[in-house]
Design a protein around this motif. Sequence first.
Motif, PDB file in Angstrom:
ATOM      1  N   LEU A 143     -66.466  77.576 -75.410  1.00 30.28           N
ATOM      2  CA  LEU A 143     -65.729  77.851 -74.298  1.00 30.28           C
ATOM      3  C   LEU A 143     -66.356  77.686 -72.856  1.00 30.28           C
ATOM      4  O   LEU A 143     -65.655  77.053 -72.048  1.00 30.28           O
ATOM      5  CB  LEU A 143     -65.228  79.267 -74.501  1.00 30.28           C
ATOM      6  N   THR A 144     -67.341  77.967 -72.634  1.00 25.62           N
ATOM      7  CA  THR A 144     -68.255  77.558 -71.433  1.00 25.62           C
ATOM      8  C   THR A 144     -68.330  76.154 -71.318  1.00 25.62           C
ATOM      9  O   THR A 144     -68.088  75.819 -70.131  1.00 25.62           O
ATOM     10  CB  THR A 144     -69.554  78.154 -71.518  1.00 25.62           C
ATOM     11  N   GLU A 145     -68.538  75.341 -72.287  1.00 26.75           N
ATOM     12  CA  GLU A 145     -68.778  73.898 -72.163  1.00 26.75           C
ATOM     13  C   GLU A 145     -67.353  73.418 -71.843  1.00 26.75           C
ATOM     14  O   GLU A 145     -67.185  72.163 -71.241  1.00 26.75           O
ATOM     15  CB  GLU A 145     -69.113  73.201 -73.518  1.00 26.75           C
ATOM     16  N   ALA A 146     -66.281  74.029 -72.417  1.00 25.75           N
ATOM     17  CA  ALA A 146     -64.938  73.424 -72.157  1.00 25.75           C
ATOM     18  C   ALA A 146     -64.479  73.960 -70.874  1.00 25.75           C
ATOM     19  O   ALA A 146     -63.256  73.257 -70.311  1.00 25.75           O
ATOM     20  CB  ALA A 146     -64.055  73.875 -73.246  1.00 25.75           C
ATOM     21  N   GLY A 147     -65.139  74.671 -70.014  1.00 21.35           N
ATOM     22  CA  GLY A 147     -64.716  74.960 -68.588  1.00 21.35           C
ATOM     23  C   GLY A 147     -63.901  76.423 -68.394  1.00 21.35           C
ATOM     24  O   GLY A 147     -63.365  76.525 -67.438  1.00 21.35           O
ATOM     25  N   LEU A 148     -64.322  77.240 -69.442  1.00 15.87           N
ATOM     26  CA  LEU A 148     -63.546  78.564 -69.385  1.00 15.87           C
ATOM     27  C   LEU A 148     -64.038  79.376 -68.044  1.00 15.87           C
ATOM     28  O   LEU A 148     -63.460  79.926 -67.177  1.00 15.87           O
ATOM     29  CB  LEU A 148     -63.806  79.234 -70.584  1.00 15.87           C
ATOM     30  N   ASP A 149     -65.516  79.035 -67.719  1.00 12.34           N
ATOM     31  CA  ASP A 149     -65.887  80.018 -66.940  1.00 12.34           C
ATOM     32  C   ASP A 149     -65.724  79.430 -65.322  1.00 12.34           C
ATOM     33  O   ASP A 149     -65.753  80.295 -64.386  1.00 12.34           O
ATOM     34  CB  ASP A 149     -67.728  79.998 -67.033  1.00 12.34           C
ATOM     35  N   GLU A 150     -65.259  78.194 -65.480  1.00 14.33           N
ATOM     36  CA  GLU A 150     -64.768  77.802 -64.247  1.00 14.33           C
ATOM     37  C   GLU A 150     -63.241  78.352 -63.774  1.00 14.33           C
ATOM     38  O   GLU A 150     -63.035  78.496 -62.445  1.00 14.33           O
ATOM     39  CB  GLU A 150     -64.552  76.237 -64.163  1.00 14.33           C
TER      40      GLU A 150
END
Length: 320
Positions: A143-150
């Motif tokens: 999820l982080t790599e897919a951009g969720l944290d952005e």
Amino acid sequence: MRFVRGLVSFVLWVVAIPLLLVASGRVLPFDNVPPLPLIVAFTPWAALVTLPLLVIALFSRRWVLTVLLAVSLAGFVYWTAPFFVPPPASAPADPADAGTVRVMTLNAHLGQADAESVVDLVESQHVEALTILELTPDLEEALTEAGLDELLPHSFTVPAPDGPGGSGLWSSTPLSRPEQLRGTSFAMPSALVDVGGTDVRLTAVHPYPPLPEETATWRTELVELTEQARSDRTPQILAGDFNATYDHATFRDLLGSRFADATREWGAGPVVTWPEGSRVPPLFALDHVVVERDMPVSDVVPMDVPGTDHRALLATVVVE
């Protein structure tokens, strides 16, 4: 001729008995006795089968069966009809308003949900608060790599490497006072989120499923959730896989006079979320967004996510 009539009566009763059991289970004020939790989940579907069976029983003059089915059908309609009644002011809320929050919940099925699809949904549906159940470290990393944290930079996660025990929540606004629900098999993290200046406690809900040998565990965990939610006077949103439908007495006890099921409040019909991704279509509304009764809701919809056996559930919640 007598043999044929007897055979017809036998078949009618064989079909009717499960329907009568569902109706009897639904009317009871408790559901902690196996297999009641499994039986009452079929309430909305039992209504569809009861009507044609009632017509057949009526025209074949099976009066006892006709009366029993008529009473059962009346109950099914009474219990299910409110899901199709929209609120007086049913215009969709504007998710861009500061006092609203777009909530999404998803059971990730042992971390197998497709991370990119989840993030795409968060972006396209303007999700501001997200809960994910059955969260694993691998899924969290994906999820982080897919951009969720952005999109949702603030999080409180309790992933589990094996099994369904992990959960997490993400928010577009800072989280404060993080807590974990006590006395549960699976992690149920919660934290305060700021919605237009109002602190709202968001909880990721996931009690143990009501398997026949674990019915007591299921009910105990829902009761624990009920007690802790009621003891906190902070406005709350509980979102997750409750492993219960509105027809379960324990779930209705959780709602009580304070909380409301967003799906029922929106009035667009029951939103079935499980099982997904198999030959069997979704049958049961196990996933819920539960809100305070004075929080209007709109746009309560399910969304498909590859890799998981649950649909995501989204809702716009008006906090103020």
